[in-house]
Design an enzyme around this catalytic site. Structure first.
Site, PDB file in Angstrom:
ATOM      1  N   GLU A 173       0.916  -1.221   0.095  1.00 26.65           N
ATOM      2  CA  GLU A 173       0.120   0.025   0.085  1.00 26.65           C
ATOM      3  C   GLU A 173       0.951   1.273   0.047  1.00 26.65           C
ATOM      4  O   GLU A 173       0.676   2.281   0.869  1.00 26.65           O
ATOM      5  CB  GLU A 173      -1.112  -0.014   1.257  1.00 26.65           C
ATOM      6  CG  GLU A 173      -2.082  -1.097   1.097  1.00 26.65           C
ATOM      7  CD  GLU A 173      -3.132  -1.070   2.075  1.00 26.65           C
ATOM      8  OE1 GLU A 173      -2.965  -0.305   3.240  1.00 26.65           O
ATOM      9  OE2 GLU A 173      -3.955  -1.819   2.131  1.00 26.65           O
ATOM     10  N   GLU A 292      -5.408  -8.496   0.078  1.00 30.07           N
ATOM     11  CA  GLU A 292      -6.233  -8.198   1.161  1.00 30.07           C
ATOM     12  C   GLU A 292      -7.681  -7.981   0.649  1.00 30.07           C
ATOM     13  O   GLU A 292      -8.083  -7.283  -0.126  1.00 30.07           O
ATOM     14  CB  GLU A 292      -5.503  -6.738   1.568  1.00 30.07           C
ATOM     15  CG  GLU A 292      -4.352  -7.065   2.435  1.00 30.07           C
ATOM     16  CD  GLU A 292      -3.892  -5.985   3.271  1.00 30.07           C
ATOM     17  OE1 GLU A 292      -4.801  -5.223   3.736  1.00 30.07           O
ATOM     18  OE2 GLU A 292      -3.039  -5.328   3.166  1.00 30.07           O
TER      19      GLU A 292
END
Length: 485
Positions: A173, A292
């Site tokens: 991320e 995720e």
């Protein structure tokens, strides 16, 4: 009463089922590791402190791949802290979750746990506070047999054989302002390219996953993917997707239809990757790694800076209900529907932290409601994914407008002949379902598993000609040819 009809045909092929779709995620966050998979002194723990009751549930869940050690945690992690004699390992402040990390559990403990669980490890490298050199040395430590400093260090630590890790995430991320060491797309694209190049010099056979957007609501979504891939296209094999669905963020009907959003997210990333492919005139197609995903009551989350520093804090230990389980089942349907490009999936996380498995320190381990659709899909989705022709009554949502109330996908195991049909009714009215098997004339329904929002424990239904889908329910229909019954 409006009815749904589903037609199956072996010609409606999407792609083979990749076992990596049924992966999970272990991060050094909250109680996922400590008092989750690892708890020395627990009545079920082995000599290495690995909880056997949790391992039994992980095997039952059917997890195939586990991403480690993060997550946000990885962007401030020194992998060297978690290897070697435990007494020599430093205690560190984890900046991601503002917790104390003892490093009692590290790389080699995880690899032993993964071997016992029967899962493939998927490692992430720190591209937040560290970079190229540390990433390449980690590949060397994990994958080379001997004769180099890092490989010989592993052997000194009592691990003679290489771990042979195939999949590697190039950070986590990195577009997120919450991420330690976050970067612009240009900065990250160049760093991922250089890190990937060095890692492949150590082991040319590894597979690399570039960070996509942290979620599709990021203001730079799609532009981030395009820029990163313009830099790293030749170096990477996958682009990542992360997405969570909050039952309290939108109206309840929109939450039940969360798979509509996931469908669009996946398709937009595919389009972006293929645009870069055309622009660069490449033949390779980038695959997708949804590493995720889950239901998460994110609106209840307390930010790290608002909490005191603790060791092993209890973070986002959401309790799931039956509707959450139906939504998870529908998200798995969406993932299978895109199996031609989406080939890796990691439900986040495995234990305690927004997880299908929960534990008590020193006590029991148990299944949450979302455990069941994952376990059944992982066990029964075999062979080739088929795209059903489906007609369905519609339902109204605040976010997506009118959408089909019934959603479905199927798999066909050519070796056994078994058809597995995964179906959800995400509406609030019962819907009769008919299955047209003219292309499979010998097949008959032999097993029907179901759970509903008000009865989240799966129940085996008696096979019947007419299938009634209760409101907000998830189903698996197993059909087998007469000669194999």
């Amino acid at each position: 009463m409006a009815v749904a009809q589903l037609t199956l045909d072996p010609a409606f092929r999407i792609a083979p089922v990749d076992p990596r779709l049924f992966g999970s995620f272990v991060e050094h966050m909250g109680r996922c590791v400590y008092t989750g998979i690892f708890e020395p002194g627990h009545p079920s723990a082995d000599d290495d402190g690995l909880r056997q009751d949790v391992l039994d549930l992980v095997r039952e869940l059917g997890v195939t791949t586990v991403r480690y050690p993060g997550g946000n945690f990885v962007s401030n992690y020194r992998w060297e802290d978690g290897v070697g004699p435990r007494g020599d390992r430093p205690r560190r402040l984890d900046l991601a979750w503002r917790s104390l990390e003892s490093n009692a559990f590290g790389l080699n403990e995880f690899m032993r746990w993964a071997s016992l669980a029967g899962v493939e490890p998927m490692m992430a490298v720190n591209l937040g506070t560290r970079g190229i050199e540390a990433a390449a040395e980690l590949v060397e430590y994990c994958n080379l047999a001997d004769g180099t400093a890092a490989a010989d260090l592993r052997r000194k630590h009592g691990v003679a054989q290489p771990h042979d890790v195939r999949m590697w995430c190039l950070g986590n991320e990195m577009d997120g302002p919450w991420q330690i060491g976050s970067l612009t797309a240009e900065e990250y694209g160049r760093l991922a390219t250089r890190a990937g190049h060095a890692m492949r010099r150590v082991d040319p056979t590894i597979e690399l996953v570039a960070c996509g957007s942290s979620n599709s609501d990021m203001p730079t979504f799609a532009a981030w993917e395009a820029t990163v891939l313009e830099h790293a296209y030749d170096q990477v094999d996958y682009i990542s997707l992360h997405t969570y669905y909050d039952p309290e963020k939108h109206d309840e009907a929109s939450f039940r239809a969360s798979a509509v959003d996931l469908d669009g997210f996946i398709e937009n990333v595919i389009s972006t990757a293929d645009h870069v492919r055309a622009k660069l005139r490449r033949s390779k197609r980038i695959k997708l790694s949804l590493d995720e995903w889950n239901v998460w009551y994110q609106s209840r989350f307390t930010e790290p800076e608002d909490r005191d520093i603790e060791e092993i804090p209890a973070l986002i230990e959401d309790d799931y209900n039956g509707t959450d389980a139906v939504v998870v089942g529908n998200l798995l349907i969406s993932m299978l529907r895109h199996a031609d490009r989406l080939t890796v999936g990691c439900q986040a996380q495995l234990v305690n932290v927004i997880a299908p498995i929960r534990t008590r320190a020193g006590g029991e381990a148990w299944r949450q409601t979302i455990f069941h659709p994952f376990a059944h899909t992982a066990r029964l989705a075999r062979g080739t994914v088929l795209r059903p022709a489906l007609t369905s009554p519609s339902m109204s949502t605040g976010r997506f407008g009118d959408v089909p109330a019934v959603d479905a996908v199927a798999t066909h195991d050519e070796q056994t002949g078994r058809l597995s049909v995964f179906v959800v009714n995400r509406g609030t009215e019962p819907v009769p379902l008919t299955v047209d098997l003219r292309a499979f004339p010998r097949h008959r329904l032999t097993q029907h598993l179901a759970l509903t929002s008000d009865r989240p424990e799966p129940v085996e239904q008696a096979p019947a000609e007419e299938i009634l889908l209760p409101p907000v329910s998830w189903h698996v229909l197993c059909l087998t040819p007469e000669e194999s019954r």
